[in-house]
Design a protein around this motif. Structure first.
Motif, PDB file in Angstrom:
ATOM      1  N   THR A 121      -9.502   4.923  -2.229  1.00  0.00           N
ATOM      2  CA  THR A 121      -8.819   5.104  -0.946  1.00  0.00           C
ATOM      3  C   THR A 121      -9.499   4.283   0.135  1.00  0.00           C
ATOM      4  O   THR A 121     -10.709   4.406   0.356  1.00  0.00           O
ATOM      5  CB  THR A 121      -8.804   6.588  -0.557  1.00  0.00           C
ATOM      6  N   GLY A 178       0.819  -1.202   0.000  1.00  0.00           N
ATOM      7  CA  GLY A 178       0.000   0.000   0.000  1.00  0.00           C
ATOM      8  C   GLY A 178       0.853   1.252   0.000  1.00  0.00           C
ATOM      9  O   GLY A 178       2.079   1.201   0.143  1.00  0.00           O
ATOM     10  N   THR A 199      -3.628  -3.069   4.625  1.00  0.00           N
ATOM     11  CA  THR A 199      -2.621  -2.116   4.165  1.00  0.00           C
ATOM     12  C   THR A 199      -3.346  -0.896   3.590  1.00  0.00           C
ATOM     13  O   THR A 199      -4.336  -1.038   2.877  1.00  0.00           O
ATOM     14  CB  THR A 199      -1.678  -2.753   3.124  1.00  0.00           C
ATOM     15  N   GLN A 200      -2.861   0.277   3.934  1.00  0.00           N
ATOM     16  CA  GLN A 200      -3.539   1.515   3.548  1.00  0.00           C
ATOM     17  C   GLN A 200      -3.181   1.900   2.117  1.00  0.00           C
ATOM     18  O   GLN A 200      -2.008   1.939   1.742  1.00  0.00           O
ATOM     19  CB  GLN A 200      -3.127   2.648   4.489  1.00  0.00           C
ATOM     20  N   VAL A 248      -8.437   1.026   3.480  1.00  0.00           N
ATOM     21  CA  VAL A 248      -7.552  -0.034   3.960  1.00  0.00           C
ATOM     22  C   VAL A 248      -7.961  -1.307   3.219  1.00  0.00           C
ATOM     23  O   VAL A 248      -9.145  -1.654   3.194  1.00  0.00           O
ATOM     24  CB  VAL A 248      -7.666  -0.231   5.480  1.00  0.00           C
ATOM     25  N   ARG A 289     -11.995  -4.106   1.063  1.00  0.00           N
ATOM     26  CA  ARG A 289     -11.481  -2.794   1.452  1.00  0.00           C
ATOM     27  C   ARG A 289     -12.491  -2.093   2.341  1.00  0.00           C
ATOM     28  O   ARG A 289     -13.686  -2.357   2.281  1.00  0.00           O
ATOM     29  CB  ARG A 289     -11.162  -1.940   0.235  1.00  0.00           C
ATOM     30  N   THR A 297      -3.980   5.151  -0.354  1.00  0.00           N
ATOM     31  CA  THR A 297      -4.517   6.504  -0.435  1.00  0.00           C
ATOM     32  C   THR A 297      -4.254   7.052  -1.828  1.00  0.00           C
ATOM     33  O   THR A 297      -3.108   7.054  -2.288  1.00  0.00           O
ATOM     34  CB  THR A 297      -3.872   7.421   0.614  1.00  0.00           C
TER      35      THR A 297
END
Length: 124
Positions: free
Chosen positions: A91, A9, A118-119, A93, A38, A121
């Motif tokens: 966007t 990520g 995992t983020q 996680v 997500r 963005t």
């Protein structure tokens, strides 16, 4: 018991690509169907993509179809999510999940094991 660890990520701009990886422990990884979900802030965790234990069949949420590709390498005990043409609405996680059995499913409750996430963005 299966342990899942996501990676890959990050912060990207709209239109960019990312590849997420999910490494699984255990010798029976090939016996599990795998899914990606997500969760954006303030929203429910939603289905993104799934792949059959053999990798021969995949399924995608409409929102990512044509942009995301799920794949797996059973020799490496790893499942991937290639994300192209990313949008700000992607966007969230991202979590990978494992389900005993060969067939993929979209229901969150059908999965037995989950990673920590995992983020991702995506800036506009």
């Amino acid at each position: 018991q299966v342990q899942l660890v996501e990676s890959g990520g990050g912060l990207v701009q709209a239109g960019d690509s990312l590849r997420l990886s999910c490494a699984a422990s255990g010798r029976t990884f090939s016996s599990y169907a795998m899914g990606w979900f997500r969760q954006a802030p303030g929203k429910e965790r939603e289905f993104v993509a799934a792949i059959r234990w053999s990798g021969g069949s995949t399924y995608y949420a409409d929102s990512v179809k044509g942009r995301f590709t799920v794949s797996r390498d059973n020799a490496k005990n790893t499942v991937y999510l290639q994300m192209n043409s990313l949008k700000p609405e992607d966007t969230a996680v991202y979590y990978c999940a494992a389900r005993r059995g060969s067939a993929w499913v979209v229901k969150r409750s059908e999965y037995d094991y989950w990673g920590q996430g995992t983020q991702v963005t995506v800036s506009s």
